[in-house]
Design a protein around this motif. Structure first.
Motif, PDB file in Angstrom:
ATOM      1  N   ILE A 231       0.832  -1.204   0.000  1.00  0.00           N
ATOM      2  CA  ILE A 231       0.000   0.000   0.000  1.00  0.00           C
ATOM      3  C   ILE A 231       0.864   1.251   0.000  1.00  0.00           C
ATOM      4  CG2 ILE A 231      -1.714   1.301   1.318  1.00  0.00           C
ATOM      5  CD1 ILE A 231      -2.632  -1.468   2.437  1.00  0.00           C
ATOM      6  N   GLY A 232       1.937   1.239   0.804  1.00  0.00           N
ATOM      7  CA  GLY A 232       2.821   2.395   0.859  1.00  0.00           C
ATOM      8  C   GLY A 232       3.473   2.698  -0.476  1.00  0.00           C
ATOM      9  N   GLY A 255       8.047   4.590  -0.808  1.00  0.00           N
ATOM     10  CA  GLY A 255       6.747   4.265  -0.232  1.00  0.00           C
ATOM     11  C   GLY A 255       6.704   2.879   0.370  1.00  0.00           C
ATOM     12  N   ALA A 256       7.371   1.923  -0.292  1.00  0.00           N
ATOM     13  CA  ALA A 256       7.409   0.564   0.254  1.00  0.00           C
ATOM     14  C   ALA A 256       8.127   0.527   1.591  1.00  0.00           C
ATOM     15  CB  ALA A 256       8.096  -0.368  -0.746  1.00  0.00           C
ATOM     16  N   VAL A 262       6.124   1.909   9.091  1.00  0.00           N
ATOM     17  CA  VAL A 262       4.984   2.435   9.833  1.00  0.00           C
ATOM     18  C   VAL A 262       4.142   1.320  10.444  1.00  0.00           C
ATOM     19  CG1 VAL A 262       3.335   2.523   7.921  1.00  0.00           C
ATOM     20  CG2 VAL A 262       3.261   4.284   9.705  1.00  0.00           C
ATOM     21  N   ILE A 263       4.197   0.126   9.867  1.00  0.00           N
ATOM     22  CA  ILE A 263       3.379  -0.966  10.392  1.00  0.00           C
ATOM     23  C   ILE A 263       4.099  -1.754  11.477  1.00  0.00           C
ATOM     24  CG2 ILE A 263       4.121  -2.833   8.850  1.00  0.00           C
ATOM     25  CD1 ILE A 263       0.483  -1.912   9.833  1.00  0.00           C
ATOM     26  N   THR A 264       5.396  -1.546  11.643  1.00  0.00           N
ATOM     27  CA  THR A 264       6.184  -2.362  12.573  1.00  0.00           C
ATOM     28  C   THR A 264       5.612  -2.389  13.992  1.00  0.00           C
ATOM     29  OG1 THR A 264       8.221  -2.110  11.299  1.00  0.00           O
ATOM     30  CG2 THR A 264       8.451  -2.614  13.630  1.00  0.00           C
ATOM     31  N   PRO A 265       5.284  -1.252  14.609  1.00  0.00           N
ATOM     32  CA  PRO A 265       4.766  -1.328  15.991  1.00  0.00           C
ATOM     33  C   PRO A 265       3.408  -2.007  16.093  1.00  0.00           C
ATOM     34  CG  PRO A 265       5.489   0.901  15.422  1.00  0.00           C
ATOM     35  CD  PRO A 265       5.413   0.131  14.149  1.00  0.00           C
ATOM     36  N   ALA A 279      -0.740   2.667   6.491  1.00  0.00           N
ATOM     37  CA  ALA A 279       0.252   2.858   5.429  1.00  0.00           C
ATOM     38  C   ALA A 279      -0.004   4.140   4.642  1.00  0.00           C
ATOM     39  CB  ALA A 279       0.253   1.650   4.493  1.00  0.00           C
ATOM     40  N   ILE A 280      -1.258   4.432   4.360  1.00  0.00           N
ATOM     41  CA  ILE A 280      -1.575   5.628   3.568  1.00  0.00           C
ATOM     42  C   ILE A 280      -1.217   6.886   4.342  1.00  0.00           C
ATOM     43  CG2 ILE A 280      -3.463   6.980   2.584  1.00  0.00           C
ATOM     44  CD1 ILE A 280      -4.802   4.317   1.840  1.00  0.00           C
ATOM     45  N   ILE A 281      -1.625   6.959   5.611  1.00  0.00           N
ATOM     46  CA  ILE A 281      -1.310   8.140   6.419  1.00  0.00           C
ATOM     47  C   ILE A 281       0.199   8.294   6.574  1.00  0.00           C
ATOM     48  CG2 ILE A 281      -1.520   9.173   8.717  1.00  0.00           C
ATOM     49  CD1 ILE A 281      -4.278   7.830   8.930  1.00  0.00           C
TER      50      ILE A 281
END
Length: 484
Positions: A231-232, A255-256, A262-265, A279-281
Motif C-alpha cells: 500500500i505504501g 513508499g514501500a 509504519v506498520i512495525t509497531p 500505510a496511507i497516512i
C-alpha cells in the motif's frame, strides 16, 4: 527464531544499499560499508554489556538494566519472561540483531561529508547510552513504558524514533552540504531497488520474530507487513503521478520502505484492514517531510528523519488507535481506541516523546564533546569532501574507473569512442591514446604506426569543427584526448 533473526539481518545491508543508491557515487561505498560496520560494532557491544543493560531483570529501577548478564552470563535455555516459547539465547540473538539496525539507519545522515572513524565511535557510544535505555523502557518487563502499557509489537520505539533523532543531531553538527551536493539526484536506482528488496524481505523476519514463536500472531504480522509495504509503495507512486505524470521508481521504493516501517509497531496487534489507513497516512506524511526538508535547519541528507523518523512516530501513534485484542490477545490489555480505550494514544505519545527527547539530547551532547577532540572531528575538510567520502575516508571509490574518468573530465580532457574514430580516419593524426590497454585491436592497427605523446586540451583551444566531432556520450570504456 534463528531463521527470523537471519532475515532481520538482511535489513541492515539492505539499508546500506538503499542509502548507497540515494547518495552520490562518491559516497556509495561508504554507505554500504557503514551498514556492515554497524553490525560489527553493535554486535560486540551487545555481547559485552548491551544485552544486560537492555534486558537484565535484577536492576532496581525502571530506566536501565545492570551488568548481571554481561558477556551473556547465564543466558542459556531458560525462557525470558516476555518470550516464554523460546530459549533466552534465541531471544538474545534476535534482540542483538535488532540493536544493529538503528546505527545503520542513522548512517544516512553522514553521507557525503562525514569522517568514518568518529562515526564508528559514535555508534558504540550511542548504542550504550541511547539504544539500551530506550530498549529497556519499551521491551523489558521492568521498564516504565512497558509497565505503563505502551503497545509496540516490533520495537519501533527504541529503533526508528531514536535513530532519526540522533540523525538530526548529527546533521546539525556536520552542517549543510554544498548546493551542488543538495541538488544531486540518486546516483544508482538499481542499487536503491535492490536495497528495497532486502528491506522488504527482512521485514518478515523482523516483525514475525517479535511473536517469539511459530504462532498465528507471527503469520498475521507477515500478512499485515506485506500488505502495508504494498500500500505504501502504491500511495507514494500515485502521488508522484499526480504531481508530474510519472510513476517514479524512487517513489515506489520509498513508499514501500515507509509502509514497512509504519506498520512495525502494530503488525501483530491489528486486523489486516488496518494496514490501509496506517500505510496511507504514514506515506503521505513522510512524502510531505521529503518535500519540505529543504526548509529545515538541518540537512537531512538521505531522509533519515523525513522517512524513518516520521514513519516511526506515525506508526507508534496509530498503533494506539487500531490495536485490537482479537489479534494482540491479553498482552495488549484493553486494546486501542477502536475498542474504546482512548487513553492508549496518550501512552503511545508519551513513549514517543521520551525516546525522541532522550536520543536527541544525549546524541547532541556526545557529538559536541567528540567534535572538540581533534582526531574525532566529525566533518571532512572541504577539499577532501570534493574528492568524495569514499576516496578520502576509505581509500577507494565504489566506481574506481568512473572516478578516474571524472578526474579527467574535471581537467577538461575530451573522451572519444574508438568506433567514432574509426569512422572518421582523417582525424587520427589528432588523437592520443590515454589508456591503450582498453582499446580494441582494429584501433591499434590504425594507430600503431604513429608516435603520439599524451596531452590535454581545453575547450577554448578547439575550433568549432573539432568540437562538433567530439561525441559527448560515448566515453565510458575508452579514454581519448585531443592533441594540443
Amino acid at each position: 527464531m534463528v531463521f527470523g533473526s537471519s532475515l532481520l539481518w538482511f535489513m541492515i545491508p539492505g539499508c546500506g544499499l538503499f542509502y548507497s543508491g540515494m547518495a552520490k557515487s562518491t559516497s556509495a561505498l561508504s554507505m554500504m560499508t557503514l551498514s556492515l560496520w554497524s553490525i560489527a560494532i553493535a554486535s560486540i557491544q551487545w555481547f559485552l554489556f548491551g544485552y544486560s543493560l537492555s534486558f537484565s531483570l535484577t536492576s532496581h529501577n525502571s530506566f536501565i538494566g545492570d551488568f548481571n548478564k554481561a558477556f551473556y552470563i547465564g543466558v542459556r535455555e531458560e525462557a525470558y519472561p516476555t518470550a516464554v516459547r523460546i530459549s533466552e539465547i534465541s531471544f538474545c540473538f534476535y534482540q542483538g540483531v535488532t540493536s544493529t539496525l538503528p546505527a545503520a539507519l542513522l548512517s544516512g545522515a553522514l553521507a557525503e561529508r562525514a569522517r568514518i572513524l568518529p562515526a564508528l565511535v559514535f555508534i558504540f557510544l550511542w548504542n550504550t547510552f541511547v539504544y539500551c535505555p530506550c530498549a529497556f523502557w519499551s521491551l523489558n518487563p521492568n521498564g516504565w513504558s512497558f509497565q505503563t502499557g505502551v503497545l509496540d509489537f516490533g520495537g519501533g520505539a527504541p529503533v526508528h524514533v531514536p535513530a532519526s533523532a540522533a540523525a538530526i543531531a548529527y546533521c546539525y553538527h556536520l552542517g549543510p552540504r554544498t548546493q551542488e551536493q543538495k541538488e544531486a539526484k540518486p546516483h544508482n536506482m538499481a542499487i536503491l531497488v535492490l536495497g528495497t528488496i532486502f528491506i522488504w524481505f527482512g521485514s518478515f523476519g523482523y516483525n514475525s520474530g517479535s511473536a517469539f514463536g511459530a504462532t498465528l500472531q507471527a503469520v498475521f504480522s507477515c500478512v499485515v507487513t506485506n500488505l502495508s509495504g504494498s500500500i505504501g509503495s502504491i500511495t507514494w507512486a500515485f502521488q508522484d503521478y499526480l504531481s508530474n505524470g510519472k510513476c517514479t521508481a524512487f517513489g515506489f521504493c520509498a513508499g514501500a520502505v515507509i509502509g514497512l516501517i509504519v506498520i512495525t509497531p502494530a503488525s501483530g496487534f491489528v486486523h489486516p484492514a488496518a494496514a490501509f489507513p496506517i500505510a496511507i497516512i504514514g506515506t503521505v506524511v513522510c512524502r510531505w517531510g521529503h518535500l519540505a526538508k529543504t526548509n529545515w535547519k538541518f540537512d537531512d541528507t538521505l531522509d533519515v528523519f523525513a522517512m524513518h523518523g516520521l514513519a516511526g512516530i506515525v506508526g507508534i501513534l496509530l498503533t494506539g488507535v487500531f490495536a485490537h485484542t482479537a489479534y494482540g490477545g491479553e498482552e495488549i490489555g484493553l486494546g486501542g481506541m477502536v475498542e474504546g480505550h482512548y487513553m492508549q494514544i496518550l501512552y503511545q505519545l508519551a513513549d514517543t516523546c521520551a525516546g525522541f527527547t532522550w536520543s536527541i539530547s544525549v546524541s547532541f551532547f556526545l557529538l559536541f564533546i567528540m567534535n572538540k577532540i581533534p582526531f574525532l572531528r566529525l566533518r571532512m575538510e572541504p577539499e577532501h569532501a570534493r574528492e568524495g567520502m569514499d576516496l578520502d575516508q576509505m581509500g577507494i571509490a565504489c566506481y574506481e574507473h568512473i572516478e578516474e574518468i571524472k578526474i579527467q573530465v574535471d581537467t577538461a580532457t575530451w573522451k572519444i569512442d574508438p568506433t567514432d574514430f574509426v569512422d572518421k580516419k582523417q582525424h587520427k593524426q589528432d588523437l592520443i591514446i590515454l589508456n591503450p590497454q582498453t582499446i580494441h585491436q582494429p584501433v591499434h592497427q590504425i594507430t600503431n604506426n604513429h608516435n603520439y605523446k599524451e596531452a590535454q586540451i581545453y575547450t577554448d583551444q578547439m575550433n568549432e569543427e573539432e568540437k562538433d566531432f567530439v561525441p559527448p556520450n560515448n566515453w565510458r570504456n575508452y579514454w581519448w584526448s585531443w592533441k594540443a
